[in-house]
Write an enzyme that holds these catalytic residues in place. Structure first.
Site, PDB file in Angstrom:
ATOM      1  N   TYR A 129    -121.085  -6.032  30.141  1.00  0.00           N
ATOM      2  CA  TYR A 129    -120.492  -6.467  28.865  1.00  0.00           C
ATOM      3  C   TYR A 129    -121.537  -7.242  28.039  1.00  0.00           C
ATOM      4  O   TYR A 129    -121.730  -6.951  26.845  1.00  0.00           O
ATOM      5  CB  TYR A 129    -119.268  -7.335  29.176  1.00  0.00           C
TER       6      TYR A 129
HETATM    7  N1  LIG Z   1    -112.815 -13.665  25.090  1.00  0.00           N
HETATM    8  C1  LIG Z   1    -113.823 -14.476  24.838  1.00  0.00           C
HETATM    9  O1  LIG Z   1    -113.901 -15.617  25.334  1.00  0.00           O
HETATM   10  C2  LIG Z   1    -114.900 -14.009  23.898  1.00  0.00           C
HETATM   11  C3  LIG Z   1    -116.001 -14.848  23.681  1.00  0.00           C
HETATM   12  C4  LIG Z   1    -116.956 -14.463  22.737  1.00  0.00           C
HETATM   13  C5  LIG Z   1    -116.828 -13.272  22.054  1.00  0.00           C
HETATM   14  N2  LIG Z   1    -115.763 -12.458  22.293  1.00  0.00           N
HETATM   15  C6  LIG Z   1    -115.637 -11.229  21.498  1.00  0.00           C
HETATM   16  O2  LIG Z   1    -114.801 -11.548  20.404  1.00  0.00           O
HETATM   17  C7  LIG Z   1    -114.204 -10.352  19.886  1.00  0.00           C
HETATM   18  C8  LIG Z   1    -112.744 -10.621  19.559  1.00  0.00           C
HETATM   19  O3  LIG Z   1    -112.085 -11.065  20.707  1.00  0.00           O
HETATM   20  P1  LIG Z   1    -110.474 -11.120  20.751  1.00  0.00           P
HETATM   21  O4  LIG Z   1    -110.109 -11.951  21.916  1.00  0.00           O
HETATM   22  O5  LIG Z   1    -109.955 -11.391  19.421  1.00  0.00           O
HETATM   23  O6  LIG Z   1    -110.184  -9.591  21.122  1.00  0.00           O
HETATM   24  P2  LIG Z   1    -108.780  -8.906  21.438  1.00  0.00           P
HETATM   25  O7  LIG Z   1    -107.626  -9.816  21.138  1.00  0.00           O
HETATM   26  O8  LIG Z   1    -108.884  -8.310  22.810  1.00  0.00           O
HETATM   27  O9  LIG Z   1    -108.741  -7.748  20.337  1.00  0.00           O
HETATM   28  C9  LIG Z   1    -109.534  -6.642  20.450  1.00  0.00           C
HETATM   29  C10 LIG Z   1    -108.984  -5.595  19.509  1.00  0.00           C
HETATM   30  O10 LIG Z   1    -109.794  -4.426  19.650  1.00  0.00           O
HETATM   31  C11 LIG Z   1    -108.918  -3.323  19.545  1.00  0.00           C
HETATM   32  N3  LIG Z   1    -109.427  -2.138  20.206  1.00  0.00           N
HETATM   33  C12 LIG Z   1    -109.773  -2.003  21.502  1.00  0.00           C
HETATM   34  N4  LIG Z   1    -110.111  -0.720  21.747  1.00  0.00           N
HETATM   35  C13 LIG Z   1    -109.963  -0.049  20.580  1.00  0.00           C
HETATM   36  C14 LIG Z   1    -110.125   1.302  20.196  1.00  0.00           C
HETATM   37  N5  LIG Z   1    -110.527   2.244  21.067  1.00  0.00           N
HETATM   38  N6  LIG Z   1    -109.876   1.644  18.906  1.00  0.00           N
HETATM   39  C15 LIG Z   1    -109.453   0.729  18.014  1.00  0.00           C
HETATM   40  N7  LIG Z   1    -109.263  -0.573  18.315  1.00  0.00           N
HETATM   41  C16 LIG Z   1    -109.517  -0.946  19.593  1.00  0.00           C
HETATM   42  C17 LIG Z   1    -107.648  -3.766  20.257  1.00  0.00           C
HETATM   43  O11 LIG Z   1    -106.611  -2.917  19.861  1.00  0.00           O
HETATM   44  P3  LIG Z   1    -105.148  -2.963  20.526  1.00  0.00           P
HETATM   45  O12 LIG Z   1    -104.475  -4.113  19.819  1.00  0.00           O
HETATM   46  O13 LIG Z   1    -104.576  -1.637  20.190  1.00  0.00           O
HETATM   47  O14 LIG Z   1    -105.335  -3.204  21.990  1.00  0.00           O
HETATM   48  C18 LIG Z   1    -107.518  -5.189  19.798  1.00  0.00           C
HETATM   49  O15 LIG Z   1    -106.757  -5.266  18.630  1.00  0.00           O
HETATM   50  C19 LIG Z   1    -114.454  -9.276  20.927  1.00  0.00           C
HETATM   51  O16 LIG Z   1    -115.470  -8.421  20.438  1.00  0.00           O
HETATM   52  C20 LIG Z   1    -114.968 -10.051  22.144  1.00  0.00           C
HETATM   53  O17 LIG Z   1    -115.905  -9.298  22.889  1.00  0.00           O
HETATM   54  C21 LIG Z   1    -114.795 -12.801  23.208  1.00  0.00           C
END
Ligand SMILES: NC(=O)c1ccc[n+]([C@@H]2O[C@H](COP(=O)([O-])OP(=O)(O)OC[C@H]3O[C@@H](n4cnc5c(N)ncnc54)[C@H](OP(=O)(O)O)[C@@H]3O)[C@@H](O)[C@H]2O)c1
Length: 218
Positions: A129
């Site tokens: 990742y």
């Molecule tokens: N978690 C952490 O602590 C952390 C830290 C730093 C950075 N980040 C990054 O921050 C970003 C946002 O995080 P978040 O927690 O807001 O993410 P999230 O809630 O998991 O949302 C991800 C979104 O991506 C969409 N998605 C996934 N696969 C897809 C596909 N094939 N086609 C279209 N849409 C798709 C999902 O759609 P569905 O609603 O349909 O599932 C969801 O709406 C991510 O890029 C993550 O890597 C995360």
């Protein structure tokens, strides 16, 4: 300002849509399910149906339309190496191509601190990742677009505090999704911030001041 958000139904994406609508912006984004499209409709946001792994860059460009900015905050969310490559990696490359087709020059990418939780030895999938996220950063920095890369620390679902620590290098701690969304909205509305990788964690500086402090040609 017209913004298209890939990941608009997600944690950061949905809060960003709300922030931008509150500013009077025109907001649309990619959703995978009709029920998400319906739910967004009630908030003044247009959801365009499509799956990032199936849609072509040209088809995605049509959904994006004549926007001022494209935001990528989608992610596979730990669902496996293959999905991570397809969404967090190839998905960003496809979105860059779609932005070019659509004539959208401004592109904001939600990335991650390269050192995030590395001390925890979380295994091969997490290492993958981090590597994929870095490759996506590289692709965007080499795209020739008017880009911003925002690297938030660990994301928490708690109310925003309206203050952050933002800069080219920050400690990897934690931050609410609400403060990430508010910072992204402010960055999108600050055209002087371009070609910059900014790291973001919880802090004491009001978000508009934190963003202004990162303008290089003040
Ligand atoms: N978690 C952490 O602590 C952390 C830290 C730093 C950075 N980040 C990054 O921050 C970003 C946002 O995080 P978040 O927690 O807001 O993410 P999230 O809630 O998991 O949302 C991800 C979104 O991506 C969409 N998605 C996934 N696969 C897809 C596909 N094939 N086609 C279209 N849409 C798709 C999902 O759609 P569905 O609603 O349909 O599932 C969801 O709406 C991510 O890029 C993550 O890597 C995360």
């Amino acid at each position: 300002m017209k913004t298209f958000i890939i990941g608009i139904a997600g944690g950061v994406g949905s809060l960003l849509a709300r922030e931008l609508i509150a500013r009077g912006d025109d907001v649309s984004g990619l959703v995978r399910r009709p029920e998400q499209q319906e739910a967004l409709g009630g908030t003044g946001v247009r959801g365009e149906l499509g799956d990032l792994t199936e849609i072509s860059a040209a088809e995605l460009a049509k959904l994006i339309g004549p926007a001022d900015a494209l935001v990528f905050s989608a992610g596979a969310g730990g669902t496996g190496k293959e999905a991570t490559t397809a969404i967090d990696g190839d998905g960003v490359v496809k979105a860059i191509e779609a932005a070019r087709f659509a004539g959208v020059t401004r592109f904001a990418l939600v990335s991650v601190f390269p050192e995030a939780w590395r001390e925890r030895n979380l295994g091969e999938q997490f290492d993958h990742y981090i590597a994929v996220k870095k490759s996506a950063d590289i692709a965007l920095t080499q795209s020739g677009l008017d880009w911003i890369i925002l690297r938030p620390a660990v994301l928490l679902n708690r109310p925003g505090q309206g203050t952050v620590a933002l800069g080219p290098a920050q400690r990897h701690e934690e931050i609410s999704r609400a403060d990430v969304a508010a910072t992204l909205a402010e960055l999108l509305h600050e055209p002087r911030i371009t070609g910059q990788i900014l790291e973001l964690t919880a802090g004491d500086t009001p978000i508009p001041d934190a963003v202004r402090a990162n303008v290089r040609d003040r």
